[in-house]
Design a protein around this motif. Structure first.
Motif, PDB file in Angstrom:
ATOM      1  N   GLY A  78      21.467  15.009  -0.035  1.00 14.23           N
ATOM      2  CA  GLY A  78      22.520  15.427   0.878  1.00 14.23           C
ATOM      3  C   GLY A  78      22.084  15.190   2.307  1.00 14.23           C
ATOM      4  N   TYR A  79      23.018  15.418   3.226  1.00 12.60           N
ATOM      5  CA  TYR A  79      22.684  15.175   4.625  1.00 12.60           C
ATOM      6  C   TYR A  79      23.590  15.976   5.543  1.00 12.60           C
ATOM      7  N   TRP A  80      23.126  16.128   6.763  1.00  9.58           N
ATOM      8  CA  TRP A  80      23.924  16.623   7.871  1.00  9.58           C
ATOM      9  C   TRP A  80      23.805  15.602   8.989  1.00  9.58           C
ATOM     10  N   ILE A  81      24.786  15.586   9.853  1.00 12.54           N
ATOM     11  CA  ILE A  81      24.651  14.942  11.154  1.00 12.54           C
ATOM     12  C   ILE A  81      24.831  16.052  12.173  1.00 12.54           C
ATOM     13  N   TRP A  82      23.831  16.206  13.027  1.00 14.51           N
ATOM     14  CA  TRP A  82      23.841  17.240  14.052  1.00 14.51           C
ATOM     15  C   TRP A  82      23.825  16.593  15.428  1.00 14.51           C
ATOM     16  N   SER A  83      24.443  17.251  16.365  1.00 12.28           N
ATOM     17  CA  SER A  83      24.364  16.869  17.774  1.00 12.28           C
ATOM     18  C   SER A  83      23.535  17.945  18.464  1.00 12.28           C
ATOM     19  N   VAL A  84      22.312  17.592  18.825  1.00 14.08           N
ATOM     20  CA  VAL A  84      21.354  18.561  19.380  1.00 14.08           C
ATOM     21  C   VAL A  84      20.864  18.079  20.745  1.00 14.08           C
ATOM     22  N   ALA A  85      20.246  18.984  21.482  1.00 13.71           N
ATOM     23  CA  ALA A  85      19.701  18.632  22.799  1.00 13.71           C
ATOM     24  C   ALA A  85      18.494  17.712  22.665  1.00 13.71           C
ATOM     25  N   ASN A  86      17.664  17.984  21.651  1.00 15.83           N
ATOM     26  CA  ASN A  86      16.438  17.211  21.481  1.00 15.83           C
ATOM     27  C   ASN A  86      15.871  17.465  20.071  1.00 15.83           C
ATOM     28  N   MET A  87      14.807  16.784  19.748  1.00 10.41           N
ATOM     29  CA  MET A  87      14.203  16.910  18.419  1.00 10.41           C
ATOM     30  C   MET A  87      13.673  18.324  18.184  1.00 10.41           C
ATOM     31  N   ASP A  88      13.179  18.968  19.213  1.00  8.01           N
ATOM     32  CA  ASP A  88      12.686  20.345  19.052  1.00  8.01           C
ATOM     33  C   ASP A  88      13.796  21.272  18.571  1.00  8.01           C
ATOM     34  N   GLU A  89      14.996  21.112  19.109  1.00  3.70           N
ATOM     35  CA  GLU A  89      16.112  21.935  18.659  1.00  3.70           C
ATOM     36  C   GLU A  89      16.455  21.632  17.205  1.00  3.70           C
ATOM     37  N   ALA A  90      16.428  20.353  16.828  1.00  3.16           N
ATOM     38  CA  ALA A  90      16.705  19.981  15.439  1.00  3.16           C
ATOM     39  C   ALA A  90      15.680  20.606  14.497  1.00  3.16           C
ATOM     40  N   VAL A  91      14.410  20.559  14.868  1.00  4.81           N
ATOM     41  CA  VAL A  91      13.354  21.147  14.036  1.00  4.81           C
ATOM     42  C   VAL A  91      13.553  22.653  13.915  1.00  4.81           C
TER      43      VAL A  91
END
Length: 119
Positions: A78-91
């Protein structure tokens, strides 16, 4: 920045067994949090690789390869697509995710190329 968050498959997910309703409810709550935070672009689960096909390219030749594909841990469930400020926020968000599979599992985060990256 946009990232694709990949839920890696496991032997269990590739076996096409029943999906745990408690896990799906927890994942639904997590998706609701992502949506409320304005990060969620898309989210979907994928059927096991036994339902899939690959197209192998060799010059002008094309060959269809029937699933399942091994090893299971190299597949995507499965997957998500996220719109985040940066990789740190995604983590940080990925670390909050409920375990998407029974037992050990992995999530992989990959940034999309953006137009600015190509110039």
């Amino acid at each position: 920045m946009r990232v694709m968050v990949l839920v890696k498959a496991t032997a269990d997910s590739e076996a096409d067994g029943p999906i745990d309703p408690a896990m799906m409810a927890a994942m639904g709550r997590f998706n609701d949090e992502l949506e409320a935070a304005g990060l969620l672009v898309e989210a979907n689960g994928l059927k096991p690789s036994s339902y899939g096909k690959r197209i192998a390219f060799d010059g002008a030749e094309r060959r269809v390869i029937e699933g399942p594909f091994l090893p299971a841990r190299e597949q995507v469930a499965g997957y998500w697509i996220w719109s985040v400020a940066n990789m740190d926020e995604a983590v940080a968000w990925a670390k909050r995710c409920p375990n998407p599979m029974p037992g050990p599992s992995e999530i992989e985060i990959r940034p999309f190329y953006e137009l600015d990256d190509l110039s």
